[in-house]
Design an enzyme around this catalytic site. Sequence first.
Site, PDB file in Angstrom:
ATOM      1  N   TYR A 155       0.831  -1.208   0.000  1.00 44.93           N
ATOM      2  CA  TYR A 155       0.000   0.000   0.000  1.00 44.93           C
ATOM      3  C   TYR A 155       0.867   1.259   0.000  1.00 44.93           C
ATOM      4  O   TYR A 155       0.734   2.126  -0.865  1.00 44.93           O
ATOM      5  CB  TYR A 155      -0.915  -0.031   1.224  1.00 44.93           C
ATOM      6  N   GLU A 157       4.192   1.747  -0.558  1.00 48.18           N
ATOM      7  CA  GLU A 157       5.074   1.929  -1.717  1.00 48.18           C
ATOM      8  C   GLU A 157       4.265   2.018  -3.012  1.00 48.18           C
ATOM      9  O   GLU A 157       4.665   2.703  -3.955  1.00 48.18           O
ATOM     10  CB  GLU A 157       6.104   0.799  -1.806  1.00 48.18           C
TER      11      GLU A 157
END
Length: 329
Positions: A155, A157
């Site tokens: 989520y 990155e």
Amino acid sequence: MTQVFPLMEKNRTFLVTGGAGFLGFHLSQRLLEMGHYVIGMDNLATGSLANIAQLQTHVRYRFLQQDIVLPFDVSSLDGIFHLACPASPIHYQADPIGTTKTSVIGTLHVLELAAKLNIPILFTSTSEVYGDPDQSPQVETYHGNVNPIGPRSCYDEGKRCAESLCFDFQRQLGVSVKVARLFNSYGPNMAVNDGRVVSSFINQALNDQPITVFGEGKQTRSFCFVSDTIDGLLKLAQSECSAPINLGNPSEITVLALAHKVIALTNSHSEIIYRDLPIDDPKRRCPDISLALDKLGWSPQVTLDKGLELTCRFYSTLLSSKKEKVPHL
Ligand SMILES: NC(=O)c1ccc[n+]([C@@H]2O[C@H](COP(=O)([O-])OP(=O)(O)OC[C@H]3O[C@@H](n4cnc5c(N)ncnc54)[C@H](O)[C@@H]3O)[C@@H](O)[C@H]2O)c1
């Protein structure tokens, strides 16, 4: 020249990706109230058919069931609000590869459409791009403290890469992008069972079930009521602001204090139980909203007490009408 969303003109058409979700529902509803046409696009991974059914009572609403990871085309749009992505940890961690694909490949597809149609795009990024921050409050110039290989990375990155794509499309192809870094938003129509702290606590309290607090509950969060979040997104859409901007409520509260507040508001008999802190759980979350105040004239207006009261009322009605079965959380 930076394009703005023509929200003040009548009968414009906007695409809302993630339109069946919590924020997508409220945003679509607001755009319809403003007199616009809305095309909702969603693969229903975490979105709700009940949200769609409510929006479909409007003649100016159309729904397209579509996974944005797969190629798609839509014509005659005046702007794109790009919200599609699971937002709750239990959902985005259930299929981490799918989450990264949605953020990266999905956002690429949405940006390509914006470039092709020469229209502005607003992307809902997240405070999670700051990771477990070592400075608080978090300002937009802070580059974050993110674990690139942990269970939350798909989520965090994924959103960081999506932001990077947005600004590459802006620099390389001249696409007008607006990026909102949302801090926790809450309110009616959040899915009952998606494990977000406000919906979980309220539903546990309304059912007199134990309230699950992670760690000692000393970690802080700042909660922004949904109407304030939508106001911020609409102001950003109409602005020429072309750098990421924090949208959140700077009033910080510990998770334990939130649990007590919810118990008091619902007159619940729930006890509080403690569970291990999830890996990489941020200790502090608090936005610096000086930029939003300066560039958009935006700041949250709804107090936590008022917002929680409205949210409790929504779930309480939902429970008593037995429209949705509440699982043991
Ligand atoms: N609500 C918050 O507190 C918060 C905070 C920070 C960022 N955000 C961001 O705002 C956006 C909306 O969040 P929300 O709270 O409404 O979440 P949500 O889970 O309620 O809604 C997300 C929607 O996207 C849809 N979706 C997911 N993957 C998709 C795909 N591949 N193709 C098409 N549709 C897909 C889901 O079915 C769902 O309807 C997300 O991008 C989220 O990361 C939300």
